[in-house]
Design a protein around this motif. Structure first.
Motif, PDB file in Angstrom:
ATOM      1  N   TYR A 174     -30.283 102.470   4.634  1.00 26.96           N
ATOM      2  CA  TYR A 174     -31.189 101.349   4.949  1.00 26.96           C
ATOM      3  C   TYR A 174     -31.080 100.257   3.886  1.00 26.96           C
ATOM      4  N   VAL A 175     -31.135 100.640   2.614  1.00 31.91           N
ATOM      5  CA  VAL A 175     -31.055  99.648   1.541  1.00 31.91           C
ATOM      6  C   VAL A 175     -29.688  98.971   1.545  1.00 31.91           C
ATOM      7  N   ALA A 176     -28.621  99.755   1.763  1.00 29.92           N
ATOM      8  CA  ALA A 176     -27.260  99.216   1.741  1.00 29.92           C
ATOM      9  C   ALA A 176     -27.030  98.191   2.843  1.00 29.92           C
ATOM     10  N   ILE A 177     -27.614  98.414   4.016  1.00 27.47           N
ATOM     11  CA  ILE A 177     -27.357  97.539   5.162  1.00 27.47           C
ATOM     12  C   ILE A 177     -28.391  96.419   5.278  1.00 27.47           C
ATOM     13  N   CYS A 178     -29.648  96.744   5.023  1.00 24.17           N
ATOM     14  CA  CYS A 178     -30.717  95.756   5.213  1.00 24.17           C
ATOM     15  C   CYS A 178     -30.963  94.902   3.979  1.00 24.17           C
ATOM     16  N   ASN A 179     -30.645  95.424   2.792  1.00 20.46           N
ATOM     17  CA  ASN A 179     -30.856  94.668   1.549  1.00 20.46           C
ATOM     18  C   ASN A 179     -29.635  94.796   0.637  1.00 20.46           C
ATOM     19  N   PRO A 180     -28.472  94.377   1.103  1.00 21.91           N
ATOM     20  CA  PRO A 180     -27.238  94.614   0.332  1.00 21.91           C
ATOM     21  C   PRO A 180     -27.203  93.915  -1.026  1.00 21.91           C
ATOM     22  N   LEU A 181     -27.893  92.759  -1.154  1.00 17.37           N
ATOM     23  CA  LEU A 181     -27.841  92.000  -2.400  1.00 17.37           C
ATOM     24  C   LEU A 181     -28.551  92.715  -3.552  1.00 17.37           C
ATOM     25  N   VAL A 182     -29.533  93.543  -3.215  1.00 14.94           N
ATOM     26  CA  VAL A 182     -30.282  94.255  -4.272  1.00 14.94           C
ATOM     27  C   VAL A 182     -29.979  95.759  -4.258  1.00 14.94           C
ATOM     28  N   TYR A 183     -28.928  96.151  -3.532  1.00 12.50           N
ATOM     29  CA  TYR A 183     -28.621  97.577  -3.359  1.00 12.50           C
ATOM     30  C   TYR A 183     -28.407  98.280  -4.696  1.00 12.50           C
ATOM     31  N   THR A 184     -27.578  97.703  -5.559  1.00 11.21           N
ATOM     32  CA  THR A 184     -27.267  98.363  -6.826  1.00 11.21           C
ATOM     33  C   THR A 184     -28.474  98.412  -7.755  1.00 11.21           C
ATOM     34  N   VAL A 185     -29.398  97.456  -7.588  1.00 10.48           N
ATOM     35  CA  VAL A 185     -30.603  97.449  -8.423  1.00 10.48           C
ATOM     36  C   VAL A 185     -31.599  98.496  -7.916  1.00 10.48           C
ATOM     37  N   VAL A 186     -31.818  98.505  -6.587  1.00  8.32           N
ATOM     38  CA  VAL A 186     -32.799  99.436  -6.000  1.00  8.32           C
ATOM     39  C   VAL A 186     -32.320 100.873  -6.131  1.00  8.32           C
TER      40      VAL A 186
END
Length: 313
Positions: free
Chosen positions: A123-135
């Motif tokens: 979900y984080v990788a697809i829906c929020n890719p810009l903050v994926y590495t931070v989250v």
């Protein structure tokens, strides 16, 4: 009653998968191949995701733990099941039975929540890719696997201790091929209402809560995918979720078949068939699904083969 329990009940007899002598040898051969395949596949996945530099992402961190869990609960059940095919008397010592139950419960519960953590990761990788590495930091990844391990170990100990401190009636035949909680409850002399209530409440919580995380994650993923303008982007998003979704569907369909079927049609025979599937078959299928449907895993395997045999690029 306690004296009867401690002096007479030192071991259990497992009924096994079948009582037909002509099927023992074929089943031994079949399940030996399945178990060895599961061992090799999951060990290979653990090693591959550990040594390959391109697989050092949260997705493969969770995949490594999924492989470890599959290895754990298939090993808790598989070797004894195989030994029973060639043994004249399918006995298991009292303490070993308790240990088998404890490890199996711990690993199967861990699998549910690690799969839900993997859904959140997608979900984080697809829906929020810009903050994926931070989250999806390394710290959060460890929390998302450590909490299920601790919770499942705690619940496993509660269930196992509750069952094995209760008095048994002396009848020691378990209608299963491993020590599972429901067949063991039928052997108790005391009231099983409290233990059944614990199992029912926590089973419902584990199934529903983990499935809810998976469903919400994939609903949000689907909404995001259908909003994408690029067909290539949609295909890439679907491909990254395909393996995980396949594993989730296979496991949950099996578990719901076992625990949600009507009581009138519920039997230990149907439980036994479902148990064969999720204790032996699923641990074999999971590494296959992730290796056959995942280009990065196939690429890592190709790089290892190339390095081992010094093949040209």
């Amino acid at each position: 009653m306690d004296e009867h329990n401690t002096t007479l009940l030192k071991e259990f007899i497992l009924m096994g998968i079948t009582d037909r002598p002509e099927l023992q040898a074929p089943f031994f051969g079949l399940f030996l191949i399945i178990y060895v395949t599961a061992m090799v596949g999951n060990l290979g996945m653990i090693i591959l995701t550990k040594i390959d530099d391109r697989l050092q992402t949260p997705m493969y961190f969770f995949l490594r733990h999924l492989a470890f869990i599959d290895l754990g609960y298939s090993t808790a059940v598989g070797p004894k099941m195989l030994a029973n095919f060639v043994a004249n008397l399918n006995t298991i010592p009292y303490n070993w039975c308790a240990a088998q139950l404890a490890f199996f419960i711990m690993f199967i519960i861990s699998e549910l929540f690690v799969l839900s953590a993997m859904a959140y990761d997608r979900y984080v990788a697809i829906c929020n890719p810009l903050v994926y590495t931070v989250v999806m930091s390394r710290r959060l990844c460890w929390v998302l696997v450590a909490v299920p391990y601790l919770y499942s170990a705690f619940l496993s100990l509660i269930t196992t201790i509750k069952i094995f401190i209760s008095p048994f009636c002396g009848y020691n035949i378990i209608s299963h091929f491993y020590c599972d909680s429901l067949p063991l409850l039928t052997l108790l002399c005391s009231s099983t209402r409290e233990i059944e209530l614990i199992i029912l409440i926590f089973s419902a919580f584990n199934l529903v809560s983990s499935l809810l995380v998976v469903l919400v994650s994939y609903i949000l993923i689907l909404v995001t995918i259908f909003r994408m303008n690029s067909a290539g982007g949609r295909h890439k998003a679907f491909s990254t979720c395909g393996s995980h979704l396949t594993v989730v569907v296979i496991l949950y369909v099996t578990l719901f078949f076992m625990y949600v079927q009507p009581k009138s049609s519920h039997s230990f025979e149907s439980d036994k068939m479902a148990s064969v599937f999720y204790t032996v078959i699923i641990p074999m299928l999971n590494p296959m699904i992730y290796s056959l449907r995942n280009k990065e895993v196939k690429g890592a395997l190709h790089r290892i083969r190339r390095n081992l045999f010094k093949l040209p690029i």
